[in-house]
Design an enzyme around this catalytic site. Structure first.
Site, PDB file in Angstrom:
ATOM      1  N   GLN A   9      -4.522  -1.811   9.861  1.00  0.00           N
ATOM      2  CA  GLN A   9      -3.897  -3.123   9.237  1.00  0.00           C
ATOM      3  C   GLN A   9      -5.365  -4.567   9.780  1.00  0.00           C
ATOM      4  O   GLN A   9      -4.518  -4.165  11.372  1.00  0.00           O
ATOM      5  CB  GLN A   9      -2.763  -3.270   9.377  1.00  0.00           C
ATOM      6  CG  GLN A   9      -2.278  -4.412   8.399  1.00  0.00           C
ATOM      7  CD  GLN A   9      -2.589  -4.969   7.184  1.00  0.00           C
ATOM      8  OE1 GLN A   9      -3.361  -3.335   5.988  1.00  0.00           O
ATOM      9  NE2 GLN A   9      -3.701  -5.472   6.982  1.00  0.00           N
ATOM     10  N   LYS A  28       0.779  -1.401  -0.346  1.00  0.00           N
ATOM     11  CA  LYS A  28       0.257   0.113  -0.039  1.00  0.00           C
ATOM     12  C   LYS A  28       0.932   1.576  -0.140  1.00  0.00           C
ATOM     13  O   LYS A  28       0.588   2.631  -0.961  1.00  0.00           O
ATOM     14  CB  LYS A  28      -0.955  -0.218   1.395  1.00  0.00           C
ATOM     15  CG  LYS A  28      -1.996  -1.210   1.609  1.00  0.00           C
ATOM     16  CD  LYS A  28      -3.214  -1.116   2.426  1.00  0.00           C
ATOM     17  CE  LYS A  28      -3.927  -2.647   2.068  1.00  0.00           C
ATOM     18  NZ  LYS A  28      -4.210  -2.716   3.392  1.00  0.00           N
ATOM     19  N   ASP A  45     -11.215   2.339   4.759  1.00  0.00           N
ATOM     20  CA  ASP A  45     -11.098   1.162   4.583  1.00  0.00           C
ATOM     21  C   ASP A  45     -12.679   1.056   4.507  1.00  0.00           C
ATOM     22  O   ASP A  45     -13.324   0.173   4.321  1.00  0.00           O
ATOM     23  CB  ASP A  45     -10.680   0.955   5.782  1.00  0.00           C
ATOM     24  CG  ASP A  45      -9.761  -0.672   5.237  1.00  0.00           C
ATOM     25  OD1 ASP A  45      -9.393  -0.657   4.046  1.00  0.00           O
ATOM     26  OD2 ASP A  45      -8.679  -1.273   6.367  1.00  0.00           O
TER      27      ASP A  45
END
Ligand code: NAP
Length: 280
Positions: free
Chosen positions: A93, A49, A116
């Site tokens: 994460q 990412k 997200d």
């Protein structure tokens, strides 16, 4: 031979478009990624990412926290990022180390920075069909489907898996695009028979090579979300070699949904940047 739905190629196309858009901005969007502990897969995902941020022109900050980080410390880190005007997107994460429960921290993220799309506020917007930050993986799957079938009105779609991260949100997106959707899970009966009638099958169960060609009709579009490491090899839910010359279109693993998830994270960061700039 089925059409190959290459997430790698599609994400490359989107990344060029995104870089172009970002190059015209006076200030750059920025993404903060929090990683707690040393989970090797998570370290790799965050690095991928970070590289994509660099490629498209998003400023990235990786915040590495110790395995023994307390609940209070993690909440304070999120609070600091929520309050920072120079941070537009926040990604936590997952999975977190034992003892830290993801939900508590996901709801602590400012929904406007929730790239997200997993905050209940954004999930609520998705459920009610309102614009918001949509979870990256299902959004990527939808784009892959639309790359071979732009209009999915009235088609029969099956989603295997009912997690918030993929299954349920995927089903909701397909429904908003007028597909007739069936969700299957570990307690479902007649999985094979239901899949055989589907025009679109999205599998997100994490069971390597679970689906062979007997699950699909020859007109099916198959999207494989599953990622499992089998003897060090990344393996999908679908037996690609067995299925690839049987169906209409299929996504590979790796090189399928993974890159589309990453590029949608970038798109969500740009969306969050616009949302925050409009408010200020
Ligand atoms: P999850 O939370 O473990 O959910 C798995 C779902 O599959 C559950 O709903 C479960 O049913 C269902 N399931 C399990 N075994 C089944 C079976 N034999 N038949 C039918 N349904 C079954 O996993 P997830 O987070 O949704 O992720 C799913 C997979 O996608 C994993 O391999 C993950 O690594 C991968 N993934 C990939 C990406 C990417 O970017 N490529 C992103 C996210 C996830 P129950 O609800 O009844 O338990």
């Amino acid at each position: 031979m089925a059409s190959l739905i290459s997430g790698k190629e599609l994400s490359e196309k989107y990344s060029l478009e995104l870089s172009e858009q970002i190059s015209h901005l006076k200030t750059k969007p920025s993404l903060a990624m929090i990683i707690v502990g040393q989970n090797p897969a998570s370290l790799l995902y965050v690095e991928n990412k970070r590289k994509m941020c660099e490629k498209v022109g998003i400023t990235s900050h990786v915040i590495r926290l110790d395995e023994k980080t307390t609940r209070y410390e993690l909440l304070q880190t999120i609070k600091g990022l929520n309050e920072s005007p120079s941070v537009h997107g926040i990604l936590l994460q997952l999975p977190l180390p034992k003892g830290l429960h993801a939900h508590e921290f996901l709801v602590a993220i400012d929904p406007k920075k929730d790239v997200d799309g997993l905050h209940p506020y954004n999930l609520g917007l998705l459920m009610s069909g309102q614009p918001g930050l949509v979870p990256c993986t299902p959004q990527g799957c939808l784009q892959m489907i639309q790359s071979v079938m732009p209009d999915i009105t009235g088609v029969k779609a099956v989603v295997l898996g009912r997690s918030i991260l993929v299954g349920k949100t995927m089903a909701m997106l397909l429904c908003h695009h007028n597909a007739s959707v069936t969700i299957l899970h570990s307690r479902s009966q007649d999985i094979k028979e239901i899949c055989q009638k589907a025009d679109i099958v999205v599998s997100a169960i994490g069971k390597p090579l679970f689906l062979d060609r007997s699950y699909f009709n020859t007109n099916a579009i198959v999207i494989d979300v599953g990622i499992t490491s089998v003897d060090g090899t990344i393996t999908g839910d679908v037996d690609f070699e067995n299925v690839k010359d049987h169906v209409k279109a299929i996504s590979p693993v790796p090189g399928g949904v993974g890159p589309m998830t990453v590029i949608n994270l970038m798109m969500n960061t740009l969306r969050a940047y616009w949302i925050l700039n409009e408010l200020n």
